[in-house]
Motif scaffolding. Structure first.
Motif, mmCIF file in Angstrom:
data_model
loop_
_atom_site.group_PDB
_atom_site.id
_atom_site.type_symbol
_atom_site.label_atom_id
_atom_site.label_comp_id
_atom_site.label_asym_id
_atom_site.label_seq_id
_atom_site.Cartn_x
_atom_site.Cartn_y
_atom_site.Cartn_z
ATOM 1 N N VAL A 1 0.834 -1.195 0.000
ATOM 2 C CA VAL A 1 0.000 0.000 0.000
ATOM 3 C C VAL A 1 0.875 1.252 0.000
ATOM 4 O O VAL A 1 1.841 1.341 0.762
ATOM 5 N N THR A 2 0.519 2.221 -0.818
ATOM 6 C CA THR A 2 1.250 3.486 -0.868
ATOM 7 C C THR A 2 0.992 4.304 0.392
ATOM 8 O O THR A 2 1.918 4.827 1.005
ATOM 9 N N ASN B 1 -0.971 3.190 -5.427
ATOM 10 C CA ASN B 1 -0.277 3.776 -6.584
ATOM 11 C C ASN B 1 0.584 2.782 -7.346
ATOM 12 O O ASN B 1 0.846 2.979 -8.529
ATOM 13 N N GLU B 2 1.029 1.726 -6.701
ATOM 14 C CA GLU B 2 1.858 0.721 -7.377
ATOM 15 C C GLU B 2 1.026 -0.443 -7.918
ATOM 16 O O GLU B 2 1.575 -1.392 -8.474
ATOM 17 N N HIS B 3 -0.286 -0.399 -7.685
ATOM 18 C CA HIS B 3 -1.218 -1.456 -8.107
ATOM 19 C C HIS B 3 -0.916 -2.811 -7.464
ATOM 20 O O HIS B 3 -1.313 -3.846 -8.002
ATOM 21 N N ALA B 4 -0.264 -2.815 -6.312
ATOM 22 C CA ALA B 4 0.044 -4.075 -5.627
ATOM 23 C C ALA B 4 -1.236 -4.771 -5.164
ATOM 24 O O ALA B 4 -1.422 -5.973 -5.381
ATOM 25 N N GLU C 1 -1.398 11.612 -7.616
ATOM 26 C CA GLU C 1 -1.280 12.693 -6.637
ATOM 27 C C GLU C 1 -2.211 12.435 -5.458
ATOM 28 O O GLU C 1 -3.416 12.272 -5.636
ATOM 29 N N ILE C 2 -1.639 12.408 -4.255
ATOM 30 C CA ILE C 2 -2.400 12.082 -3.045
ATOM 31 C C ILE C 2 -3.360 13.214 -2.658
ATOM 32 O O ILE C 2 -4.456 12.954 -2.164
ATOM 33 N N HIS D 1 -8.110 3.140 -3.609
ATOM 34 C CA HIS D 1 -7.965 4.106 -4.695
ATOM 35 C C HIS D 1 -6.973 3.546 -5.698
ATOM 36 O O HIS D 1 -5.792 3.365 -5.403
ATOM 37 N N MET D 2 -7.480 3.259 -6.883
ATOM 38 C CA MET D 2 -6.695 2.655 -7.961
ATOM 39 C C MET D 2 -6.477 3.713 -9.044
ATOM 40 O O MET D 2 -7.395 4.053 -9.782
ATOM 41 N N PRO D 3 -5.281 4.277 -9.125
ATOM 42 C CA PRO D 3 -5.041 5.312 -10.127
ATOM 43 C C PRO D 3 -5.155 4.762 -11.547
ATOM 44 O O PRO D 3 -4.713 3.652 -11.825
#
Length: 150
Positions: free
Chosen positions: A13-14, A99-102, A78-79, A69-71
Motif C-alpha cells: 500500500v502506498t 499507486n503501485e497497483h500491488a 497525486e495524493i 484508490h486505484m489510479p
C-alpha cells in the motif's frame, strides 16, 4: 478473482487514509472492498451509496468497508486530490492508496468502480464492476448479512 477465493492481504500500500486495517482484523466480519479512482465520474456517483451501506450495516451486521484508490493515469497518483475527494464525499472508512497497483494486482482487478464482497470466513461471495453494479451488490450484500427487506 474466482468466487470463494480468499481475501488477499493488503500489502504494498502506498498510503492508508482513515486508519489502517489488516486482513486478520477483518476475520469474522463481512467485508466490502470497493475499488475507485479520483478521475472516475461513475466512481464518485457510487460513493454516497457506499457510505450508506457502511453506516447502515456496520454496527448491526459488522460490515467492514475498505476503499482502494486505484489510479488510472499519472495525474491520479497525486495524493492531494484523493484526500480532497475523501473529505468531500465524507468517506470515513479505511481507504488505501494503491499507486503501485500491488493490491489491485492481488485482486486481479481491472475495473473502477469494482466491488468485492467477502463473507465472514473471508471468501469472495460476489464481484461486480461498473455503474450498474450497485443494485446487484446490494442484493448480494443483503443475502450475506441476512438483511430482510422492510
Amino acid at each position: 478473482m474466482r468466487l470463494r477465493s480468499e481475501l488477499p492481504a493488503f500489502e504494498g500500500v502506498t498510503e492508508w487514509i482513515n486508519g489502517q486495517v489488516s486482513k486478520e482484523e477483518l476475520k469474522g466480519n463481512p467485508v466490502l472492498v470497493h475499488f475507485w479512482s479520483v478521475s472516475c465520474h461513475m466512481c464518485k456517483e457510487s460513493l454516497p451509496q457506499i457510505n450508506e451501506w457502511r453506516d447502515n450495516y456496520e454496527k448491526q451486521y459488522g460490515l467492514q468497508v475498505i476503499g482502494v484508490h486505484m489510479p488510472r493515469s499519472e495525474k491520479d497518483l497525486e495524493i492531494g486530490p484523493v484526500k480532497e475527494t475523501i473529505a468531500q464525499y465524507e468517506l470515513k472508512h479505511p481507504i488505501l492508496v494503491d499507486n503501485e497497483h500491488a493490491v489491485t494486482d492481488s485482486f486481479q482487478n481491472e475495473f473502477v468502480p469494482a466491488y468485492y464482497l467477502f463473507d465472514g470466513e473471508q471468501q469472495l461471495r460476489h464481484f461486480q464492476a461498473g455503474e450498474k453494479g450497485l443494485k446487484m451488490v446490494e442484493q448480494r450484500l443483503h443475502k450475506i448479512l441476512g438483511v430482510t427487506e422492510a
